[in-house]
Write a protein that holds these residues in place. Structure first.
Motif, short mmCIF file in Angstrom:
data_model
loop_
_atom_site.label_atom_id
_atom_site.label_comp_id
_atom_site.label_asym_id
_atom_site.label_seq_id
_atom_site.Cartn_x
_atom_site.Cartn_y
_atom_site.Cartn_z
N SER A 178 81.32 76.61 11.93
CA SER A 178 81.47 75.27 12.50
C SER A 178 82.95 74.97 12.72
O SER A 178 83.82 75.78 12.37
CB SER A 178 80.84 74.21 11.59
OG SER A 178 81.44 74.26 10.29
N GLU A 181 85.66 68.05 12.65
CA GLU A 181 85.39 66.95 13.57
C GLU A 181 86.61 66.58 14.40
O GLU A 181 86.49 66.11 15.52
CB GLU A 181 84.92 65.72 12.78
CG GLU A 181 83.56 65.90 12.12
CD GLU A 181 83.10 64.63 11.44
OE1 GLU A 181 83.81 63.61 11.57
OE2 GLU A 181 82.05 64.66 10.78
N SER A 182 87.80 66.81 13.84
CA SER A 182 89.02 66.43 14.56
C SER A 182 89.24 67.24 15.83
O SER A 182 89.91 66.79 16.75
CB SER A 182 90.22 66.60 13.63
OG SER A 182 90.31 67.94 13.16
N THR A 184 86.51 69.02 17.36
CA THR A 184 85.24 69.26 18.04
C THR A 184 85.26 68.73 19.47
O THR A 184 84.88 69.43 20.42
CB THR A 184 84.08 68.62 17.26
OG1 THR A 184 84.04 69.18 15.95
CG2 THR A 184 82.76 68.87 17.96
N GLN A 185 85.70 67.47 19.64
CA GLN A 185 85.70 66.86 20.96
C GLN A 185 86.61 67.59 21.93
O GLN A 185 86.25 67.82 23.09
CB GLN A 185 86.12 65.38 20.84
CG GLN A 185 85.94 64.58 22.13
CD GLN A 185 84.50 64.50 22.57
OE1 GLN A 185 83.60 64.47 21.74
NE2 GLN A 185 84.26 64.48 23.87
#
Length: 319
Positions: A178, A181-182, A184-185
């Motif tokens: 994975s 989150e920082s 991912t976008q």
């Protein structure tokens, strides 16, 4: 009853003595017999069964479970070769293959698991740093090298722990992959742009192919139309030639030609249900005035048919 007390006491002492002087090795275990707290390579017992030893403190026995145990490393971020953070969680199945080396390396099995996690973490970071992010996560199956990374990581970890700690890695794999989150976008946007670029290329290729197909169809259409026009002109020329021959025969009977032209004009005028009021002195309605007709009834009955037959023969010969 008192007679049997010495016997019972002797049996209990015998049991305690046997317990202090024996030990059992199960089929799933290995044992190390330590003499005065020291272990030797020859003191490793790998065969199951009941064995004798000197009582404590002369000899003590340490046993280890030889079955495969599952170990999962802790989740943490690792940096790829192109500077992107990625989370790689692995699992390993390990077992003791050299009990003496394992015993001299670790005081407890918990210490062994902590050391194995450290070794896996070090090998993982070193290997992940040799690959780009797209070789872990990509929509292109040919670009991904996850199987290769997993295999190399397992081989390196296995070689290190077997040499240093007497432990064999029975199985190794990547459990979860994975991204934080920082990032991912940003990664998804980059992947989206890449796919949009590919889509645009496909559209351009499709438009180029469509233009080629349309151009070929237009050229084929033009060839067919040219052939059709040439055929139509040929048919028209033949028709004009036949008509010319018919008109040549009409020139011999101009009154017949005028009569037929008037009939055609009347037929066109009266094609629909029409009511007209005209002066019979004007052609072609002058045919309705018996006194003004160019052909008399007698000539219509005899000469008209003869002229029509002569006019139709050249047309039939031309056909």
């Amino acid at each position: 009853m008192r007679r049997f007390q010495p016997i019972l006491g002797g049996i209990v002492l015998l049991i305690l003595a046997l317990y202090a002087c024996t030990y059992q090795v199960r089929f799933s275990e290995v044992a190390i017999v330590k003499t005065f707290g020291r272990a030797e390579p020859t003191s490793v017992i790998t065969q199951p069964g009941l064995r004798f030893r000197w009582p404590w403190p002369i000899q003590t026995v340490v046993t280890y479970d030889q079955r495969v145990r599952l170990l999962e490393d802790r989740t943490e971020e690792t940096t790829t070769a192109d500077g992107k953070n990625i989370i790689v969680t692995t699992y390993a199945g390990w077992k003791i293959t050299d009990p003496f080396k394992f015993h001299t390396s670790f005081s407890t099995e918990e210490d062994a698991e902590n050391r194995l996690r450290t070794e896996i973490k070090a090998e993982k970071k070193a290997l992940v740093g040799q690959y780009n992010f797209s070789q872990f996560i990509s929509t292109d199956a040919g670009e991904r090298k996850l199987d290769e990374i997993e295999r190399r990581m397992g081989e390196q970890v296995s070689a290190t722990v077997k040499k240093n700690y007497g432990v064999e890695i029975a199985m190794f794999g990547i459990k979860r992959l994975s991204v934080p989150e920082s990032v991912t976008q940003a990664i998804f946007e980059s992947m989206k742009k890449a796919q949009e670029s590919k889509a645009q290329n496909y559209v351009k290729e499709g438009e180029a192919q469509a233009a080629i197909i349309v151009s070929a169809a237009n050229a084929k259409q033009e060839r067919i139309m040219s052939a059709a026009r040439a055929k139509a002109k040929s048919i028209e020329s033949e028709a004009q030639a036949a008509i010319g021959k018919i008109y040549e025969s009409y020139n011999e009977h101009p009154e017949l030609r005028m009569f037929l032209d008037k009939l055609n004009a009347l037929a066109e005028t009266l094609r629909e249900r029409t009511t007209i009021i005209l002066d019979t002195t004007s052609p072609p309605v002058d045919l309705f005035d018996p006194e003004k007709r160019l052909l008399s009834p007698a000539r219509q009955g005899a000469g008209l048919h003869e002229a029509l037959d002569k006019a139709s023969k050249p047309a039939q010969e031309g056909q």
